[in-house]
Scaffold this motif. Structure first.
Motif, PDB file in Angstrom:
ATOM      1  N   ASP A 147       0.830  -1.202   0.000  1.00  0.00           N
ATOM      2  CA  ASP A 147       0.000   0.000   0.000  1.00  0.00           C
ATOM      3  C   ASP A 147       0.870   1.260   0.000  1.00  0.00           C
ATOM      4  O   ASP A 147       0.463   2.307   0.478  1.00  0.00           O
ATOM      5  N   PHE A 148       2.072   1.141  -0.550  1.00  0.00           N
ATOM      6  CA  PHE A 148       2.991   2.268  -0.678  1.00  0.00           C
ATOM      7  C   PHE A 148       3.961   1.976  -1.814  1.00  0.00           C
ATOM      8  O   PHE A 148       3.984   0.865  -2.367  1.00  0.00           O
ATOM      9  N   VAL A 149       4.772   2.965  -2.181  1.00  0.00           N
ATOM     10  CA  VAL A 149       5.811   2.780  -3.187  1.00  0.00           C
ATOM     11  C   VAL A 149       7.095   2.372  -2.462  1.00  0.00           C
ATOM     12  O   VAL A 149       7.624   3.132  -1.649  1.00  0.00           O
ATOM     13  N   ASN A 150       7.586   1.185  -2.752  1.00  0.00           N
ATOM     14  CA  ASN A 150       8.747   0.624  -2.066  1.00  0.00           C
ATOM     15  C   ASN A 150      10.040   1.227  -2.619  1.00  0.00           C
ATOM     16  O   ASN A 150      10.306   1.152  -3.824  1.00  0.00           O
ATOM     17  N   THR A 151      10.853   1.811  -1.741  1.00  0.00           N
ATOM     18  CA  THR A 151      12.087   2.451  -2.189  1.00  0.00           C
ATOM     19  C   THR A 151      13.329   1.604  -1.925  1.00  0.00           C
ATOM     20  O   THR A 151      14.448   2.070  -2.116  1.00  0.00           O
ATOM     21  N   GLY A 152      13.145   0.363  -1.501  1.00  0.00           N
ATOM     22  CA  GLY A 152      14.243  -0.585  -1.440  1.00  0.00           C
ATOM     23  C   GLY A 152      14.904  -0.742  -0.082  1.00  0.00           C
ATOM     24  O   GLY A 152      14.843   0.145   0.763  1.00  0.00           O
ATOM     25  N   VAL A 153      15.538  -1.900   0.112  1.00  0.00           N
ATOM     26  CA  VAL A 153      16.269  -2.205   1.342  1.00  0.00           C
ATOM     27  C   VAL A 153      17.361  -3.212   1.010  1.00  0.00           C
ATOM     28  O   VAL A 153      17.193  -4.056   0.127  1.00  0.00           O
ATOM     29  N   GLU A 154      18.522  -3.097   1.681  1.00  0.00           N
ATOM     30  CA  GLU A 154      19.650  -4.005   1.471  1.00  0.00           C
ATOM     31  C   GLU A 154      20.183  -4.472   2.824  1.00  0.00           C
ATOM     32  O   GLU A 154      20.319  -3.677   3.762  1.00  0.00           O
ATOM     33  N   LEU A 155      20.491  -5.763   2.933  1.00  0.00           N
ATOM     34  CA  LEU A 155      21.114  -6.296   4.140  1.00  0.00           C
ATOM     35  C   LEU A 155      22.617  -6.015   4.090  1.00  0.00           C
ATOM     36  O   LEU A 155      23.285  -6.323   3.103  1.00  0.00           O
ATOM     37  N   PRO A 171      20.696 -12.552   0.204  1.00  0.00           N
ATOM     38  CA  PRO A 171      21.595 -11.607  -0.467  1.00  0.00           C
ATOM     39  C   PRO A 171      22.000 -10.483   0.497  1.00  0.00           C
ATOM     40  O   PRO A 171      21.179  -9.992   1.280  1.00  0.00           O
ATOM     41  N   SER A 172      23.275 -10.103   0.453  1.00  0.00           N
ATOM     42  CA  SER A 172      23.748  -9.052   1.341  1.00  0.00           C
ATOM     43  C   SER A 172      24.927  -8.335   0.718  1.00  0.00           C
ATOM     44  O   SER A 172      25.528  -8.806  -0.257  1.00  0.00           O
ATOM     45  N   LYS A 173      25.261  -7.187   1.287  1.00  0.00           N
ATOM     46  CA  LYS A 173      26.445  -6.431   0.906  1.00  0.00           C
ATOM     47  C   LYS A 173      27.342  -6.300   2.133  1.00  0.00           C
ATOM     48  O   LYS A 173      26.863  -6.291   3.268  1.00  0.00           O
ATOM     49  N   SER A 174      28.635  -6.175   1.891  1.00  0.00           N
ATOM     50  CA  SER A 174      29.596  -6.036   2.981  1.00  0.00           C
ATOM     51  C   SER A 174      29.543  -4.623   3.549  1.00  0.00           C
ATOM     52  O   SER A 174      28.982  -3.704   2.940  1.00  0.00           O
ATOM     53  N   SER A 175      30.179  -4.434   4.700  1.00  0.00           N
ATOM     54  CA  SER A 175      30.242  -3.085   5.274  1.00  0.00           C
ATOM     55  C   SER A 175      31.016  -2.143   4.359  1.00  0.00           C
ATOM     56  O   SER A 175      30.700  -0.951   4.276  1.00  0.00           O
ATOM     57  N   ALA A 176      32.024  -2.669   3.662  1.00  0.00           N
ATOM     58  CA  ALA A 176      32.773  -1.834   2.715  1.00  0.00           C
ATOM     59  C   ALA A 176      31.854  -1.308   1.618  1.00  0.00           C
ATOM     60  O   ALA A 176      31.917  -0.121   1.260  1.00  0.00           O
ATOM     61  N   GLU A 177      31.004  -2.172   1.093  1.00  0.00           N
ATOM     62  CA  GLU A 177      30.040  -1.728   0.076  1.00  0.00           C
ATOM     63  C   GLU A 177      29.018  -0.791   0.700  1.00  0.00           C
ATOM     64  O   GLU A 177      28.625   0.209   0.101  1.00  0.00           O
ATOM     65  N   GLY A 178      28.609  -1.121   1.918  1.00  0.00           N
ATOM     66  CA  GLY A 178      27.620  -0.292   2.612  1.00  0.00           C
ATOM     67  C   GLY A 178      28.108   1.128   2.850  1.00  0.00           C
ATOM     68  O   GLY A 178      27.321   2.075   2.787  1.00  0.00           O
ATOM     69  N   LEU A 179      29.408   1.281   3.095  1.00  0.00           N
ATOM     70  CA  LEU A 179      29.952   2.612   3.354  1.00  0.00           C
ATOM     71  C   LEU A 179      29.935   3.493   2.113  1.00  0.00           C
ATOM     72  O   LEU A 179      30.048   4.716   2.221  1.00  0.00           O
ATOM     73  N   THR A 180      29.783   2.896   0.942  1.00  0.00           N
ATOM     74  CA  THR A 180      29.638   3.699  -0.278  1.00  0.00           C
ATOM     75  C   THR A 180      28.191   4.099  -0.534  1.00  0.00           C
ATOM     76  O   THR A 180      27.910   4.907  -1.412  1.00  0.00           O
ATOM     77  N   LEU A 181      27.272   3.506   0.231  1.00  0.00           N
ATOM     78  CA  LEU A 181      25.836   3.737   0.026  1.00  0.00           C
ATOM     79  C   LEU A 181      25.153   4.420   1.202  1.00  0.00           C
ATOM     80  O   LEU A 181      24.015   4.846   1.094  1.00  0.00           O
ATOM     81  N   CYS A 182      25.859   4.504   2.334  1.00  0.00           N
ATOM     82  CA  CYS A 182      25.215   4.946   3.585  1.00  0.00           C
ATOM     83  C   CYS A 182      24.918   6.434   3.587  1.00  0.00           C
ATOM     84  O   CYS A 182      25.350   7.186   2.697  1.00  0.00           O
ATOM     85  N   TRP A 183      24.201   6.861   4.604  1.00  0.00           N
ATOM     86  CA  TRP A 183      23.813   8.277   4.683  1.00  0.00           C
ATOM     87  C   TRP A 183      24.263   8.878   6.010  1.00  0.00           C
ATOM     88  O   TRP A 183      24.365   8.302   6.992  1.00  0.00           O
TER      89      TRP A 183
END
Length: 337
Positions: A307-315, A325-337
Motif C-alpha cells: 500500500d505504498f511505493v517501495n524504495t528498497g532495502v539491502e542487508l 543476499p547481502s552487501k559487505s560493510s565496505a560496500e555499505g559505506l559507499t551507500l550509507c547516509w
C-alpha cells in the motif's frame, strides 16, 4: 479554513533557507522532521539533485525538533501560497498534519509522504517508504541462520521505539520476529507474542542512551540474553555498551537504518547485520513523481502487493549466510547516509 484562504492571497515570493523562489520554474516542496538528522540531510541532497536535473524549483523546510508539527503546518501553508505543484513530507505527527495537507490537495497540490505514512495513509496521494517489515524480516532470517542450532534456545531482547507503536516500529519488530521464526499472534500488534525465547520488549526512543537503559532493564530478567533486535542503529550502539559492561560482547545485535555510523559499527563488529534504507532515493523518486504529475497529471502507483511505493532495502553484514543476499560493510559505506 479562513486562515488558509487568507494565505492564498499573500505574495508567492518567499525566502526559504536564504533562497528566493523563482516564479519561472514549477515548485516542489520538501518538508522534513528536522534538518540535522543525517537521514533528512540525505533526503534534501537527493531532492535537490533531482529537482535541478528536471528543472524544478525546490523549497525546503524542516521542523525545529522531531515532533514539531506546527512548523510543518506553516511550511505546507507557505508552499500552497507559493504555488507549489507538489509537497514531499516526512510528517512529525502523522495525524495532526492531515487537515492542512487535505487543504493543499484540494488546491491541486500533489502530496507525497516520505518514510512515515500519514494516518490515515489515504490523506496523501502516495507514500514513498522503506518496506520496514521486509527490513526486519531480513535481519531476522540472518540472525536465525547465523545462530544455527542455537536459534531454538535463543534469549531475545526486543528494543523498540516508544509506547505509541507507530507503523514503522511495529513493522520492523514484527518483521524481525517473523524472519526468526517466531509465531506472530497478530502481525499488527507488537508485544502479544508468547514465545518463551522472548525475554521482553523495552522502548529506546531511538537513542543510544535509550538502548543502553533498555538492556540494563532486561538483563535482570534473564542474564542469558544473546540476541538483541533494535529499532535503529543508535539504540544498537547503546545496547552494545550495556552488554559489554556485563561482559556479554558476544551477544548478537541486529538493527535497521543504514546510517554511516551504523555501517561503521557493522565493520567494527558491534552490529552483526543491519538493513539499509535509502533516503536519497526516496526523495529523488518523490521529486520524479511530482514532475510526472506536472507533465501528465498522473499520480504514483503503489508497488504491487503493497500500500505504498517501495524504495528498497539491502542487508549489510560482514558475515554473509547462504540464501540471503547481502552487501559487505565496505560496500555499505559507499551507500550509507
Amino acid at each position: 479554513m479562513n486562515k488558509f484562504i487568507t494565505l492564498l492571497g499573500v505574495t508567492s515570493c518567499l525566502i526559504v533557507n536564504g533562497i528566493v523562489s523563482a516564479a519561472d520554474k514549477p515548485i516542489v516542496g520538501l518538508i522534513t522532521k528536522t534538518d540535522t538528522n543525517p537521514f533528512f540531510v540525505k533526503m534534501q541532497e537527493g531532492a535537490k539533485s533531482k529537482a535541478d536535473e528536471l528543472g524544478l524549483e525546490l523549497m525546503t523546510f524542516s521542523g525545529n525538533f522531531d515532533g514539531d508539527n506546527q512548523t510543518q503546518i506553516q511550511a505546507v501553508e507557505n508552499l500552497v501560497v507559493s504555488g507549489a505543484k507538489g509537497i514531499l513530507i516526512t510528517p512529525s505527527d502523522p495525524v495532526a498534519i492531515v487537515p492542512v495537507l487535505e487543504m493543499a490537495r484540494s488546491a491541486g497540490v500533489l502530496v507525497i509522504a516520505l518514510d512515515t505514512p500519514l494516518n490515515p495513509a489515504s490523506a496523501a496521494d502516495a507514500t514513498f517508504a522503506t518496506d520496514n517489515f521486509t527490513a526486519g524480516d531480513l535481519i531476522g532470517q540472518w540472525a536465525k541462520k547465523q545462530m544455527g542450532d542455537g536459534a531454538s534456545s535463543a534469549k531475545i531482547a526486543l528494543l523498540d521505539l516508544n509506547e505509541n507503536k507507530i507503523s514503522v516500529d511495529v513493522a520492523r519488530n514484527q518483521g524481525f520476529l517473523n524472519g526468526f521464526g517466531i509465531d506472530l499472534k497478530d502481525p499488527k500488534n507488537m508485544g502479544d507474542e508468547d514465545d518463551p525465547r522472548i525475554v521482553g520488549n523495552e522502548v529506546t526512543q531511538g537513542s543510544q542512551d535509550g538502548g543502553r537503559t533498555a538492556i540494563e532493564n532486561l538483563l535482570p530478567k534473564d542474564t542469558g540474553i544473546n540476541l538483541v533486535y533494535t529499532i535503529n542503529e543508535p539504540a544498537a550502539a547503546g545496547a552494545y555498551e550495556a552488554l559489554s559492561a556485563f561482559g556479554k560482547q558476544d551477544a548478537l545485535i541486529v538493527s535497521v537504518d543504514g546510517g554511516c555510523a551504523g555501517v561503521e559499527n557493522v565493520k567494527a563488529g558491534v552490529i552483526g547485520a543491519t538493513s539499509m534504507q535509502f533516503p536519497l532515493r526516496m526523495a529523488s523518486m518523490g521529486v520524479e513523481a511530482v514532475y510526472e504529475f506536472i507533465q501528465s497529471g498522473k499520480k504514483p502507483q503503489n508497488t504491487a502487493g503493497l500500500d505504498f511505493v517501495n524504495t528498497g532495502v539491502e542487508l549489510i553484514t560482514d558475515k554473509p549466510v547462504d540464501g540471503i543476499p547481502s552487501k559487505s560493510s565496505a560496500e555499505g559505506l559507499t551507500l550509507c547516509w
